[in-house]
Design a protein around this motif. Structure first.
Motif, mmCIF file in Angstrom:
data_model
loop_
_atom_site.group_PDB
_atom_site.id
_atom_site.type_symbol
_atom_site.label_atom_id
_atom_site.label_comp_id
_atom_site.label_asym_id
_atom_site.label_seq_id
_atom_site.Cartn_x
_atom_site.Cartn_y
_atom_site.Cartn_z
ATOM 1 N N ALA A 1 -45.629 -19.578 -43.977
ATOM 2 C CA ALA A 1 -45.564 -18.403 -43.098
ATOM 3 C C ALA A 1 -44.288 -18.392 -42.253
ATOM 4 O O ALA A 1 -43.970 -17.386 -41.612
ATOM 5 N N LEU A 2 -43.570 -19.506 -42.257
ATOM 6 C CA LEU A 2 -42.327 -19.569 -41.468
ATOM 7 C C LEU A 2 -41.174 -18.850 -42.169
ATOM 8 O O LEU A 2 -40.220 -18.429 -41.515
ATOM 9 N N VAL A 3 -41.259 -18.709 -43.485
ATOM 10 C CA VAL A 3 -40.152 -18.067 -44.205
ATOM 11 C C VAL A 3 -39.993 -16.600 -43.767
ATOM 12 O O VAL A 3 -38.893 -16.185 -43.391
ATOM 13 N N PRO A 4 -41.074 -15.792 -43.783
ATOM 14 C CA PRO A 4 -40.905 -14.411 -43.299
ATOM 15 C C PRO A 4 -40.504 -14.323 -41.828
ATOM 16 O O PRO A 4 -39.819 -13.374 -41.432
ATOM 17 N N VAL A 5 -40.904 -15.329 -41.030
ATOM 18 C CA VAL A 5 -40.499 -15.333 -39.613
ATOM 19 C C VAL A 5 -38.977 -15.432 -39.506
ATOM 20 O O VAL A 5 -38.326 -14.651 -38.801
ATOM 21 N N ALA A 6 -38.402 -16.373 -40.235
ATOM 22 C CA ALA A 6 -36.942 -16.539 -40.194
ATOM 23 C C ALA A 6 -36.242 -15.317 -40.776
ATOM 24 O O ALA A 6 -35.252 -14.826 -40.227
ATOM 25 N N ARG A 7 -36.779 -14.834 -41.882
ATOM 26 C CA ARG A 7 -36.184 -13.664 -42.540
ATOM 27 C C ARG A 7 -36.107 -12.474 -41.567
ATOM 28 O O ARG A 7 -35.070 -11.796 -41.472
ATOM 29 N N GLU A 8 -37.203 -12.245 -40.865
ATOM 30 C CA GLU A 8 -37.244 -11.120 -39.925
ATOM 31 C C GLU A 8 -36.257 -11.318 -38.771
ATOM 32 O O GLU A 8 -35.562 -10.390 -38.367
ATOM 33 N N ARG A 9 -36.194 -12.543 -38.251
ATOM 34 C CA ARG A 9 -35.244 -12.815 -37.161
ATOM 35 C C ARG A 9 -33.812 -12.591 -37.622
ATOM 36 O O ARG A 9 -32.980 -12.050 -36.904
ATOM 37 N N ILE A 10 -33.515 -13.018 -38.837
ATOM 38 C CA ILE A 10 -32.151 -12.895 -39.355
ATOM 39 C C ILE A 10 -31.806 -11.433 -39.604
ATOM 40 O O ILE A 10 -30.717 -10.970 -39.242
ATOM 41 N N GLN A 11 -32.743 -10.690 -40.187
ATOM 42 C CA GLN A 11 -32.483 -9.262 -40.415
ATOM 43 C C GLN A 11 -32.258 -8.532 -39.103
ATOM 44 O O GLN A 11 -31.392 -7.674 -38.986
ATOM 45 N N HIS A 12 -33.066 -8.893 -38.110
ATOM 46 C CA HIS A 12 -32.995 -8.207 -36.827
ATOM 47 C C HIS A 12 -31.709 -8.542 -36.063
ATOM 48 O O HIS A 12 -31.054 -7.663 -35.522
ATOM 49 N N HIS A 13 -31.359 -9.814 -36.043
ATOM 50 C CA HIS A 13 -30.244 -10.251 -35.190
ATOM 51 C C HIS A 13 -28.913 -10.366 -35.916
ATOM 52 O O HIS A 13 -27.860 -10.385 -35.281
ATOM 53 N N ARG A 14 -28.929 -10.504 -37.241
ATOM 54 C CA ARG A 14 -27.678 -10.697 -37.964
ATOM 55 C C ARG A 14 -27.389 -9.555 -38.933
ATOM 56 O O ARG A 14 -26.457 -9.634 -39.710
ATOM 57 N N ALA A 15 -28.253 -8.541 -38.917
ATOM 58 C CA ALA A 15 -28.038 -7.324 -39.701
ATOM 59 C C ALA A 15 -27.721 -7.599 -41.166
ATOM 60 O O ALA A 15 -26.771 -7.070 -41.726
ATOM 61 N N LEU A 16 -28.542 -8.427 -41.796
ATOM 62 C CA LEU A 16 -28.363 -8.699 -43.220
ATOM 63 C C LEU A 16 -29.254 -7.773 -44.041
ATOM 64 O O LEU A 16 -30.310 -7.344 -43.591
ATOM 65 N N ASP A 17 -28.798 -7.492 -45.259
ATOM 66 C CA ASP A 17 -29.614 -6.741 -46.206
ATOM 67 C C ASP A 17 -30.961 -7.454 -46.385
ATOM 68 O O ASP A 17 -30.996 -8.666 -46.594
ATOM 69 N N PRO A 18 -32.088 -6.719 -46.331
ATOM 70 C CA PRO A 18 -33.406 -7.361 -46.494
ATOM 71 C C PRO A 18 -33.556 -8.092 -47.827
ATOM 72 O O PRO A 18 -34.391 -8.986 -47.954
ATOM 73 N N ALA A 19 -32.744 -7.716 -48.810
ATOM 74 C CA ALA A 19 -32.848 -8.359 -50.129
ATOM 75 C C ALA A 19 -32.012 -9.641 -50.238
ATOM 76 O O ALA A 19 -31.961 -10.268 -51.293
ATOM 77 N N THR A 20 -31.346 -10.023 -49.160
ATOM 78 C CA THR A 20 -30.522 -11.240 -49.200
ATOM 79 C C THR A 20 -31.366 -12.449 -49.615
ATOM 80 O O THR A 20 -32.428 -12.682 -49.041
ATOM 81 N N PRO A 21 -30.927 -13.186 -50.633
ATOM 82 C CA PRO A 21 -31.726 -14.329 -51.081
ATOM 83 C C PRO A 21 -31.837 -15.427 -50.022
ATOM 84 O O PRO A 21 -30.920 -15.613 -49.209
ATOM 85 N N VAL A 22 -32.961 -16.118 -50.072
ATOM 86 C CA VAL A 22 -33.230 -17.223 -49.142
ATOM 87 C C VAL A 22 -33.351 -18.512 -49.948
ATOM 88 O O VAL A 22 -34.030 -18.543 -50.974
ATOM 89 N N VAL A 23 -32.681 -19.550 -49.493
ATOM 90 C CA VAL A 23 -32.795 -20.874 -50.111
ATOM 91 C C VAL A 23 -33.293 -21.863 -49.071
ATOM 92 O O VAL A 23 -32.697 -21.993 -47.994
#
Ligand SMILES: [Mg+2]
Length: 237
Positions: A156-178
């Motif tokens: 459940a931490l992966v979507p948490v980080a993804r959301e924070r990054i999209q919100h604060h770093r303005a990345l495309d939501p489709a950006t891959p996560v490793v």
């Protein structure tokens, strides 16, 4: 592919901390034991089991194993934070940065289009202690990471980080996560959330166990910087 072109391809890298970037040499378990003692008024008489789980679950199980009622999460988090601060000198004395971790973090941090942060079961304060003790904190984008207070389950931490990054770093939501981590929990968190994973056998788990959990890429450690960066780059789109 030129390096400038590769640099333009974004990727989100979420590093585990314990046994992936830093060897805590048992200090981490002492932090949980001291936090338990502080809250329960007695020392724990069962071993602390971590294995890539979140601080919420580690502490919950510790109280359940002793048949004790659960303190509130704010009380647990406060005890963990106090204990983490108290163990900083011990961590500096016994712990160390794992081979290649600093070099990989330095290169990842230098890529303008990459977001390099953490996904850890530690509360944020103790993540800061563990990274800051070895001067790794400035190499990571810690405000957008995901931490042990954010959820019970690591996946459940992966979507948490993804959301924070999209919100604060303005990345495309489709950006891959490793994800980069050392336990089957890290591998499962990636599999359950559509992230890729690079597993490293620098913790308690063997390469075979990490493969069995579903990791296709397992490294002995992070010491081959070109391989690590090449693998991360291969996931960028
Ligand atoms: Mg770990």
């Amino acid at each position: 592919m030129s390096s400038a072109y590769a640099d333009a391809m974004p990727v989100i890298i979420l590093w585990d901390i314990d046994h992936t970037l830093v060897e805590n040499a048992g200090v981490s378990k002492e932090i949980y034991r001291a936090a338990f003692t502080q809250l329960a008024g007695r020392r724990p008489d069962v071993p602390v089991v971590t294995e890539g789980r979140t601080d919420r679950l580690i502490m919950r199980d510790l109280f359940a194993d002793h048949g004790l009622s659960q303190p509130t999460w704010p009380d647990i988090e406060h005890a963990l934070e106090t204990s983490g601060t108290e163990h900083r000198a011990e961590l500096a004395r016994r712990g160390y940065v794992l081979p290649g971790a600093r070099e990989a973090l330095m290169i990842a941090a230098s890529r303008r289009s990459w977001v390099s942060s953490v996904l850890t079961g530690n509360i944020a304060a103790n993540a800061q202690v563990k990274l800051g003790t070895f001067g790794l904190d400035d190499l990571l984008d810690l405000p957008v990471g995901a931490y042990g207070a954010d959820a019970d389950e690591r996946s459940a931490l992966v979507p948490v980080a993804r959301e924070r990054i999209q919100h604060h770093r303005a990345l495309d939501p489709a950006t891959p996560v490793v994800l980069v981590g050392d336990t089957p929990q890290d591998v499962l968190a990636a599999r359950h959330s559509g992230a890729a994973v690079i597993a490293v056998a620098t913790g308690q788990h063997t390469a075979e166990q990490l493969h069995a959990a579903g990791a296709t890429t397992v490294l002995r450690d992070l010491s081959d910087t070109d391989t690590v960066i090449g693998l991360l780059q291969s996931h960028a789109t």
